[in-house]
Design a protein around this motif. Structure first.
Motif, PDB file in Angstrom:
ATOM      1  N   GLY A  94      19.269  16.895  -4.344  1.00 20.25           N
ATOM      2  CA  GLY A  94      17.922  17.241  -4.753  1.00 20.25           C
ATOM      3  C   GLY A  94      16.898  16.836  -3.718  1.00 20.25           C
ATOM      4  O   GLY A  94      17.239  16.477  -2.578  1.00 20.25           O
ATOM      5  N   PHE A  95      15.634  16.895  -4.124  1.00 18.47           N
ATOM      6  CA  PHE A  95      14.534  16.560  -3.231  1.00 18.47           C
ATOM      7  C   PHE A  95      13.864  15.280  -3.726  1.00 18.47           C
ATOM      8  O   PHE A  95      13.427  15.190  -4.873  1.00 18.47           O
ATOM      9  N   TYR A  96      13.799  14.295  -2.843  1.00 17.42           N
ATOM     10  CA  TYR A  96      13.258  12.972  -3.155  1.00 17.42           C
ATOM     11  C   TYR A  96      12.025  12.742  -2.294  1.00 17.42           C
ATOM     12  O   TYR A  96      12.039  13.045  -1.106  1.00 17.42           O
ATOM     13  N   LYS A  97      10.987  12.147  -2.887  1.00 17.20           N
ATOM     14  CA  LYS A  97       9.830  11.812  -2.065  1.00 17.20           C
ATOM     15  C   LYS A  97       9.071  10.645  -2.669  1.00 17.20           C
ATOM     16  O   LYS A  97       9.108  10.406  -3.885  1.00 17.20           O
ATOM     17  N   LEU A  98       8.390   9.899  -1.802  1.00 12.90           N
ATOM     18  CA  LEU A  98       7.422   8.904  -2.244  1.00 12.90           C
ATOM     19  C   LEU A  98       6.110   9.616  -2.546  1.00 12.90           C
ATOM     20  O   LEU A  98       5.640  10.440  -1.758  1.00 12.90           O
ATOM     21  N   VAL A  99       5.542   9.295  -3.691  1.00 15.57           N
ATOM     22  CA  VAL A  99       4.278   9.900  -4.121  1.00 15.57           C
ATOM     23  C   VAL A  99       3.136   8.949  -3.767  1.00 15.57           C
ATOM     24  O   VAL A  99       3.260   7.731  -3.950  1.00 15.57           O
ATOM     25  N   PRO A 100       2.016   9.472  -3.248  1.00 11.58           N
ATOM     26  CA  PRO A 100       0.927   8.599  -2.782  1.00 11.58           C
ATOM     27  C   PRO A 100       0.091   7.986  -3.895  1.00 11.58           C
ATOM     28  O   PRO A 100      -1.143   8.060  -3.891  1.00 11.58           O
ATOM     29  N   THR A 101       0.754   7.357  -4.876  1.00 14.04           N
ATOM     30  CA  THR A 101       0.070   6.466  -5.798  1.00 14.04           C
ATOM     31  C   THR A 101       0.093   5.073  -5.173  1.00 14.04           C
ATOM     32  O   THR A 101       0.783   4.841  -4.192  1.00 14.04           O
ATOM     33  N   ILE A 102      -0.651   4.144  -5.729  1.00 19.72           N
ATOM     34  CA  ILE A 102      -0.648   2.763  -5.229  1.00 19.72           C
ATOM     35  C   ILE A 102      -0.246   1.834  -6.362  1.00 19.72           C
ATOM     36  O   ILE A 102      -0.985   1.678  -7.325  1.00 19.72           O
ATOM     37  N   PRO A 103       0.941   1.191  -6.281  1.00 17.66           N
ATOM     38  CA  PRO A 103       1.963   1.431  -5.271  1.00 17.66           C
ATOM     39  C   PRO A 103       2.647   2.780  -5.484  1.00 17.66           C
ATOM     40  O   PRO A 103       2.477   3.387  -6.546  1.00 17.66           O
ATOM     41  N   PRO A 104       3.420   3.239  -4.509  1.00 17.48           N
ATOM     42  CA  PRO A 104       4.059   4.554  -4.650  1.00 17.48           C
ATOM     43  C   PRO A 104       5.084   4.585  -5.776  1.00 17.48           C
ATOM     44  O   PRO A 104       5.650   3.570  -6.168  1.00 17.48           O
ATOM     45  N   THR A 105       5.304   5.773  -6.296  1.00 17.89           N
ATOM     46  CA  THR A 105       6.456   6.019  -7.139  1.00 17.89           C
ATOM     47  C   THR A 105       7.353   7.017  -6.426  1.00 17.89           C
ATOM     48  O   THR A 105       6.964   7.597  -5.408  1.00 17.89           O
TER      49      THR A 105
ATOM     50  N   ILE B 188      11.942   1.791   3.239  1.00 20.94           N
ATOM     51  CA  ILE B 188      10.752   2.038   4.059  1.00 20.94           C
ATOM     52  C   ILE B 188       9.459   1.761   3.297  1.00 20.94           C
ATOM     53  O   ILE B 188       8.393   1.642   3.913  1.00 20.94           O
ATOM     54  N   ASN B 189       9.533   1.656   1.972  1.00 16.93           N
ATOM     55  CA  ASN B 189       8.329   1.451   1.164  1.00 16.93           C
ATOM     56  C   ASN B 189       7.850   0.004   1.286  1.00 16.93           C
ATOM     57  O   ASN B 189       8.574  -0.924   0.931  1.00 16.93           O
ATOM     58  N   PRO B 190       6.627  -0.234   1.756  1.00 10.93           N
ATOM     59  CA  PRO B 190       6.170  -1.623   1.911  1.00 10.93           C
ATOM     60  C   PRO B 190       6.117  -2.392   0.595  1.00 10.93           C
ATOM     61  O   PRO B 190       6.281  -3.613   0.583  1.00 10.93           O
TER      62      PRO B 190
ATOM     63  N   LEU C 289      -7.673   0.907   9.932  1.00 13.04           N
ATOM     64  CA  LEU C 289      -7.179   1.364   8.650  1.00 13.04           C
ATOM     65  C   LEU C 289      -6.111   0.415   8.131  1.00 13.04           C
ATOM     66  O   LEU C 289      -5.391  -0.210   8.915  1.00 13.04           O
ATOM     67  N   ASN C 290      -5.989   0.347   6.811  1.00 19.26           N
ATOM     68  CA  ASN C 290      -4.829  -0.298   6.216  1.00 19.26           C
ATOM     69  C   ASN C 290      -3.684   0.702   6.262  1.00 19.26           C
ATOM     70  O   ASN C 290      -3.819   1.841   5.808  1.00 19.26           O
ATOM     71  N   LEU C 291      -2.566   0.298   6.833  1.00 18.37           N
ATOM     72  CA  LEU C 291      -1.442   1.216   7.038  1.00 18.37           C
ATOM     73  C   LEU C 291      -0.187   0.794   6.282  1.00 18.37           C
ATOM     74  O   LEU C 291       0.914   1.264   6.582  1.00 18.37           O
ATOM     75  N   ASP C 292      -0.336  -0.093   5.284  1.00 18.24           N
ATOM     76  CA  ASP C 292       0.830  -0.468   4.471  1.00 18.24           C
ATOM     77  C   ASP C 292       0.587  -0.167   2.993  1.00 18.24           C
ATOM     78  O   ASP C 292       1.083  -0.855   2.115  1.00 18.24           O
ATOM     79  N   LEU C 293      -0.177   0.905   2.727  1.00 17.38           N
ATOM     80  CA  LEU C 293      -0.442   1.372   1.367  1.00 17.38           C
ATOM     81  C   LEU C 293      -1.080   0.283   0.510  1.00 17.38           C
ATOM     82  O   LEU C 293      -0.795   0.161  -0.667  1.00 17.38           O
ATOM     83  N   HIS C 294      -1.895  -0.538   1.140  1.00 16.89           N
ATOM     84  CA  HIS C 294      -2.649  -1.604   0.470  1.00 16.89           C
ATOM     85  C   HIS C 294      -1.753  -2.660  -0.171  1.00 16.89           C
ATOM     86  O   HIS C 294      -2.151  -3.313  -1.133  1.00 16.89           O
ATOM     87  N   LYS C 295      -0.571  -2.821   0.408  1.00 16.53           N
ATOM     88  CA  LYS C 295       0.272  -3.946  -0.008  1.00 16.53           C
ATOM     89  C   LYS C 295      -0.391  -5.256   0.400  1.00 16.53           C
ATOM     90  O   LYS C 295      -0.271  -6.272  -0.282  1.00 16.53           O
ATOM     91  N   THR C 296      -1.069  -5.243   1.538  1.00 13.57           N
ATOM     92  CA  THR C 296      -1.835  -6.386   2.021  1.00 13.57           C
ATOM     93  C   THR C 296      -3.259  -5.918   2.313  1.00 13.57           C
ATOM     94  O   THR C 296      -3.556  -4.724   2.266  1.00 13.57           O
ATOM     95  N   GLY C 297      -4.096  -6.858   2.661  1.00  8.35           N
ATOM     96  CA  GLY C 297      -5.457  -6.515   3.066  1.00  8.35           C
ATOM     97  C   GLY C 297      -5.583  -6.330   4.572  1.00  8.35           C
ATOM     98  O   GLY C 297      -6.694  -6.187   5.089  1.00  8.35           O
TER      99      GLY C 297
END
Length: 284
Positions: free
Chosen positions: A85-96, A167-169, A24-32
């Protein structure tokens, strides 16, 4: 630097469908790049040796709204709960980033990267120029400007946003590129400390007016004008120009205040949902 492996719900579903393991790609498709994850009875073994139970992977596969990461033997949600508040990375590519349910980037019709490109393209930073990015977020604007050869100073007020960026690639170049300087603080105060005529370009992408009204005021615009070089360019993200804030046309008010402090050539940039302006060259 310790390896961080990201998992989306889709990645988790793929793992559950395998018997012996999967690549699997495990860096949110920052690389191939792809990593091999092995399956051993009721566990999945990640490249750093971390063992994640099938039950945990099943939980991630059911959670479409969050990102998870594996690091140093543990599995964590890419989110922070705090008094602010509550902060999170959203699983868009790249994340927001989503803060208390509000997303930092447009994601409905425009991927975050295209949103970033439209803002940077509005002022076209060039090789050797110095850029001020007033509100860093995950740093995509700063990174894109630096890729075009500019030296970037970027400001971020919120330590929780900085923590998620680390932590966001897709934010990695903020900390490794060498052409980006991060200042933690409120832009309203930080900009006052810069010398006159320091920047060729200012990219001002503040939070919405209800959260940071002081960054839409004439006093702050006067400071942006002061630190911009003659002939310099400003892009100011405003938001959806078709919407009114408390029955006031926010974009119209922004343009009027920019004009009052001396900016010229002020015009709307529809695709980027903002306005551009310039500081006139002396003698013209």
């Amino acid at each position: 630097m310790e390896e961080v492996y990201f998992l989306t719900y889709g990645d988790a579903m793929r793992l559950l469908l395998t018997r012996g393991g999967a690549r699997l790609n495990l860096d949110l498709h920052k690389t191939g790049r792809s990593w091999l994850i092995l399956r051993d009875e009721d566990e999945f073994i990640f490249p750093d040796g971390t063992r994640v139970s099938t039950r945990e992977v099943e939980r991630i596969a059911r959670d479409r709204g969050n990102l998870y990461f594996v690091k140093a033997g543990g599995v964590y949600k890419a989110a922070i709960a705090s008094q602010e508040g509550f902060y999170k990375l959203v699983p868009t590519i790249p994340p927001t980033i989503e803060i208390n349910g509000i997303r930092m980037h447009r994601t409905k019709d425009t991927p975050p990267l295209r949103d970033t490109l439209s803002k940077v393209d509005a002022v076209k930073p060039r090789d050797g120029e110095t850029v001020l990015d007033t509100c860093m977020g995950l740093g995509y604007t700063a990174i894109e400007a630096s890729k075009r050869g500019a030296y970037v100073i970027t400001i971020e007020k919120d330590p929780h946003v900085l923590e998620l960026a680390r932590i966001n690639p897709w934010s990695r170049e903020l900390f490794t590129g060498g052409k980006i300087q991060i200042i933690q603080g409120d832009s309203f105060e930080v900009v006052r400390k810069f010398n006159d005529e320091t920047f060729d370009v200012v990219i001002h992408d503040p939070p919405r007016f209800s959260l940071a009204g002081h960054l839409y005021g004439e006093e702050f615009y006067r400071e942006l004008y002061r630190v911009l070089k003659p002939g310099g360019r400003l892009f100011h993200y405003v938001g959806n120009p078709g919407k009114k804030y408390r029955r006031k046309d926010l974009q119209k008010g922004v343009m009027e205040r920019l004009r009052r402090v001396g900016f010229t050539g002020i015009k709307k940039v529809g695709e980027a949902l903002g306005v551009v302006a310039g500081k006139p060259v002396r003698g013209r």
